[in-house]
Design a protein around this motif. Structure first.
Motif, PDB file in Angstrom:
ATOM      1  N   LEU A   1       8.471   4.632  -4.035  1.00  0.00           N
ATOM      2  CA  LEU A   1       7.590   3.731  -4.773  1.00  0.00           C
ATOM      3  C   LEU A   1       8.284   3.185  -6.012  1.00  0.00           C
ATOM      4  O   LEU A   1       8.250   1.977  -6.274  1.00  0.00           O
ATOM      5  CB  LEU A   1       6.302   4.459  -5.179  1.00  0.00           C
ATOM      6  CG  LEU A   1       5.363   3.685  -6.121  1.00  0.00           C
ATOM      7  CD1 LEU A   1       4.855   2.416  -5.442  1.00  0.00           C
ATOM      8  CD2 LEU A   1       4.187   4.560  -6.552  1.00  0.00           C
TER       9      LEU A   1
ATOM     10  N   GLU B   1      -0.425   6.175   5.563  1.00  0.00           N
ATOM     11  CA  GLU B   1      -0.948   4.925   4.995  1.00  0.00           C
ATOM     12  C   GLU B   1      -0.074   4.456   3.838  1.00  0.00           C
ATOM     13  O   GLU B   1       0.187   3.257   3.683  1.00  0.00           O
ATOM     14  CB  GLU B   1      -2.396   5.127   4.522  1.00  0.00           C
ATOM     15  CG  GLU B   1      -3.426   5.206   5.638  1.00  0.00           C
ATOM     16  CD  GLU B   1      -3.473   3.931   6.456  1.00  0.00           C
ATOM     17  OE1 GLU B   1      -3.408   2.833   5.878  1.00  0.00           O
ATOM     18  OE2 GLU B   1      -3.553   4.027   7.703  1.00  0.00           O
ATOM     19  N   ILE B   2       0.361   5.397   3.025  1.00  0.00           N
ATOM     20  CA  ILE B   2       1.228   5.056   1.892  1.00  0.00           C
ATOM     21  C   ILE B   2       2.534   4.444   2.396  1.00  0.00           C
ATOM     22  O   ILE B   2       3.027   3.458   1.833  1.00  0.00           O
ATOM     23  CB  ILE B   2       1.511   6.308   1.035  1.00  0.00           C
ATOM     24  CG1 ILE B   2       0.231   6.770   0.343  1.00  0.00           C
ATOM     25  CG2 ILE B   2       2.593   6.027   0.001  1.00  0.00           C
ATOM     26  CD1 ILE B   2       0.344   8.129  -0.323  1.00  0.00           C
ATOM     27  N   LYS B   3       3.086   5.008   3.447  1.00  0.00           N
ATOM     28  CA  LYS B   3       4.332   4.481   4.004  1.00  0.00           C
ATOM     29  C   LYS B   3       4.154   3.052   4.495  1.00  0.00           C
ATOM     30  O   LYS B   3       5.034   2.198   4.302  1.00  0.00           O
ATOM     31  CB  LYS B   3       4.816   5.378   5.149  1.00  0.00           C
ATOM     32  CG  LYS B   3       5.392   6.705   4.682  1.00  0.00           C
ATOM     33  CD  LYS B   3       6.156   7.400   5.783  1.00  0.00           C
ATOM     34  CE  LYS B   3       6.908   8.610   5.239  1.00  0.00           C
ATOM     35  NZ  LYS B   3       7.766   9.251   6.243  1.00  0.00           N
TER      36      LYS B   3
ATOM     37  N   ASP C   1       1.942   0.894   3.366  1.00  0.00           N
ATOM     38  CA  ASP C   1       1.752   0.044   2.188  1.00  0.00           C
ATOM     39  C   ASP C   1       3.081  -0.247   1.496  1.00  0.00           C
ATOM     40  O   ASP C   1       3.326  -1.366   1.041  1.00  0.00           O
ATOM     41  CB  ASP C   1       0.786   0.711   1.198  1.00  0.00           C
ATOM     42  CG  ASP C   1      -0.660   0.651   1.661  1.00  0.00           C
ATOM     43  OD1 ASP C   1      -1.015  -0.332   2.338  1.00  0.00           O
ATOM     44  OD2 ASP C   1      -1.434   1.569   1.356  1.00  0.00           O
ATOM     45  N   LEU C   2       3.952   0.754   1.425  1.00  0.00           N
ATOM     46  CA  LEU C   2       5.254   0.561   0.792  1.00  0.00           C
ATOM     47  C   LEU C   2       6.092  -0.439   1.575  1.00  0.00           C
ATOM     48  O   LEU C   2       6.736  -1.322   0.998  1.00  0.00           O
ATOM     49  CB  LEU C   2       5.993   1.892   0.684  1.00  0.00           C
ATOM     50  CG  LEU C   2       5.480   2.872  -0.373  1.00  0.00           C
ATOM     51  CD1 LEU C   2       6.202   4.210  -0.264  1.00  0.00           C
ATOM     52  CD2 LEU C   2       5.653   2.297  -1.773  1.00  0.00           C
TER      53      LEU C   2
ATOM     54  N   LEU D   1       8.123  10.013  -1.365  1.00  0.00           N
ATOM     55  CA  LEU D   1       7.347   8.775  -1.452  1.00  0.00           C
ATOM     56  C   LEU D   1       7.284   8.256  -2.888  1.00  0.00           C
ATOM     57  O   LEU D   1       7.304   7.046  -3.125  1.00  0.00           O
ATOM     58  CB  LEU D   1       5.931   8.999  -0.917  1.00  0.00           C
ATOM     59  CG  LEU D   1       5.803   9.116   0.604  1.00  0.00           C
ATOM     60  CD1 LEU D   1       4.365   9.450   0.998  1.00  0.00           C
ATOM     61  CD2 LEU D   1       6.229   7.814   1.276  1.00  0.00           C
TER      62      LEU D   1
ATOM     63  N   THR E   1      -1.719  -0.374  -4.092  1.00  0.00           N
ATOM     64  CA  THR E   1      -2.475   0.506  -3.194  1.00  0.00           C
ATOM     65  C   THR E   1      -1.721   1.800  -2.941  1.00  0.00           C
ATOM     66  O   THR E   1      -2.304   2.888  -2.959  1.00  0.00           O
ATOM     67  CB  THR E   1      -2.756  -0.194  -1.860  1.00  0.00           C
ATOM     68  OG1 THR E   1      -3.421  -1.435  -2.098  1.00  0.00           O
ATOM     69  CG2 THR E   1      -3.620   0.676  -0.958  1.00  0.00           C
ATOM     70  N   ALA E   2      -0.421   1.686  -2.724  1.00  0.00           N
ATOM     71  CA  ALA E   2       0.403   2.872  -2.480  1.00  0.00           C
ATOM     72  C   ALA E   2       0.376   3.808  -3.684  1.00  0.00           C
ATOM     73  O   ALA E   2       0.274   5.031  -3.532  1.00  0.00           O
ATOM     74  CB  ALA E   2       1.838   2.453  -2.179  1.00  0.00           C
ATOM     75  N   GLN E   3       0.435   3.231  -4.867  1.00  0.00           N
ATOM     76  CA  GLN E   3       0.420   4.052  -6.083  1.00  0.00           C
ATOM     77  C   GLN E   3      -0.915   4.764  -6.243  1.00  0.00           C
ATOM     78  O   GLN E   3      -0.960   5.932  -6.647  1.00  0.00           O
ATOM     79  CB  GLN E   3       0.699   3.181  -7.306  1.00  0.00           C
ATOM     80  CG  GLN E   3       0.822   3.969  -8.598  1.00  0.00           C
ATOM     81  CD  GLN E   3       1.397   3.135  -9.728  1.00  0.00           C
ATOM     82  OE1 GLN E   3       1.894   2.045  -9.521  1.00  0.00           O
ATOM     83  NE2 GLN E   3       1.324   3.649 -10.943  1.00  0.00           N
TER      84      GLN E   3
ATOM     85  N   ASN F   1      -3.012   5.660  -3.837  1.00  0.00           N
ATOM     86  CA  ASN F   1      -3.097   6.723  -2.835  1.00  0.00           C
ATOM     87  C   ASN F   1      -2.200   7.902  -3.184  1.00  0.00           C
ATOM     88  O   ASN F   1      -2.550   9.059  -2.938  1.00  0.00           O
ATOM     89  CB  ASN F   1      -2.724   6.180  -1.458  1.00  0.00           C
ATOM     90  CG  ASN F   1      -3.838   5.349  -0.834  1.00  0.00           C
ATOM     91  OD1 ASN F   1      -5.011   5.613  -1.077  1.00  0.00           O
ATOM     92  ND2 ASN F   1      -3.480   4.343  -0.066  1.00  0.00           N
ATOM     93  N   LEU F   2      -1.048   7.618  -3.770  1.00  0.00           N
ATOM     94  CA  LEU F   2      -0.167   8.693  -4.199  1.00  0.00           C
ATOM     95  C   LEU F   2      -0.792   9.507  -5.320  1.00  0.00           C
ATOM     96  O   LEU F   2      -0.605  10.721  -5.400  1.00  0.00           O
ATOM     97  CB  LEU F   2       1.175   8.114  -4.660  1.00  0.00           C
ATOM     98  CG  LEU F   2       2.302   8.115  -3.629  1.00  0.00           C
ATOM     99  CD1 LEU F   2       3.520   7.389  -4.169  1.00  0.00           C
ATOM    100  CD2 LEU F   2       2.671   9.525  -3.220  1.00  0.00           C
TER     101      LEU F   2
END
Length: 328
Positions: A129, A89-91, A93-94, A125, A101-103, A105-106
């Motif tokens: 970011l 999901e993070i990938k 979003d990035l 990741l 959102t990515a931050q 989740n990280l």
């Protein structure tokens, strides 16, 4: 009578023995089945780790998904499955530019310390970011500075953007969008130099002379100009190259720069020049300059930063608003 009782006892014993054998056989089959499921599950988990080690996180996720949907996964396998789902999901979003959102989740994966292959993915990741955040900031600066006529700052932000790795999808996208500004900035800077040269002013001649001697960035530096004025009460334009060099040497700190670049993940390009000034016990100002690739007589400002060395907090000066904006 005793004979009949003996026959009855024999029948009961035989029946019990037969039941026991049947029950044992069923138990053995169940245990064997469980062992087979467990062995298969473990193999899938180990293979998923191998997938992760070679960067095939999606394949690892799909492999564990089969085990989870069959209700045969262990707690360890379910945990890795959920973590991998978050990574994917993070990938996404990035790539889509959803950096907030990515931050978030990280941050949820911050405490993950095993397996090593997953930790490696999370570390990668984090780097992506930060590079994506810098790319977004630099691109916005390019547009803003160009429109405001601050071409040295626009050129610096453009160079800083190109320094970032284009292996990241969002970074590559911003670099492509900024290409047209790169050409426009070069044209504006060339026009400015040509105009100064044709005017035949002494300041233009002085600028060309110092540029030839490699002092373009130092003479354009805000920190050096300020420091020289405080020490002498004079403008940097009247200083000799030796005096400029002396001030530049006083505004250096390799230990601070090492921590700054490690924290910010800002790439260092050959030809960059750095000037460091201590503001207080914890804060340093760091100015990064680089001569324009289109004209060595022009110094581009790649950034003026404030670095809190104990907290690692870094802010970049907006050349239009005069405000510092956090970059990490």
């Amino acid at each position: 009578m005793k004979l009949e009782q003996g026959k009855l006892l024999l029948i009961v014993c035989c029946s019990f023995s037969l039941w026991s054998l049947t029950a044992c056989s069923a138990t053995d089959q169940q245990n064997s089945s469980r062992e087979t499921v467990t062995t298969t599950s473990q193999k899938q988990y180990q293979q998923a780790l191998k997938d992760l080690n070679r960067g095939a996180d999606h394949q690892a996720f799909e492999r564990l998904k089969k085990v989870v949907t069959q209700n045969t996964a262990t707690a360890q396998e379910k945990k890795l499955y959920n973590q991998l789902g978050r990574v994917l999901e993070i990938k996404k979003d990035l790539a889509a530019g959803n950096l907030t959102t990515a931050q978030a989740n990280l941050a949820d994966l911050e405490k993950v310390d095993q397996p090593d292959s997953l930790v490696k993915q999370i570390t990668a990741l984090k780097k992506e970011l930060q590079a994506s955040k810098l790319a977004k900031i630099y691109y916005q600066e390019i547009v803003t500075y160009y429109q405001a006529g601050k071409y040295a700052a626009a050129g610096g932000s453009y160079q800083a953007l190109l320094d970032l790795s284009n292996k990241y999808q969002l970074v590559a996208a911003y670099q492509a969008k900024a290409a047209e500004y790169g050409n426009l900035i070069s044209q504006r800077q060339s026009q400015s130099v040509a105009s100064s040269t044709s005017a035949g002013s002494s300041s233009a001649a002085s600028s060309n002379k110092t540029a030839t001697n490699g002092y373009t960035n130092a003479r354009s530096s805000k920190l050096i100009s300020s420091e020289y004025a405080q020490k002498t009460g004079s403008s940097i334009s009247s200083a000799t190259n030796s005096q400029v060099s002396s001030v530049a040497e006083s505004l250096s700190n390799d230990q601070v720069l090492e921590k700054f670049f490690k924290t910010s993940q800002i790439p260092q390009e050959a030809g960059d020049q750095y000037y460091v000034k201590q503001v207080n016990a914890q804060t340093y100002q760091i100015e990064i300059r680089h001569t324009s690739p289109s004209d060595s007589n022009v110094s581009n400002l790649k950034g003026m930063y404030q670095f809190e060395i104990t907290t690692g907090k870094i802010a970049k000066l907006n050349e239009v608003t005069g405000n510092y904006v956090n970059i990490n």
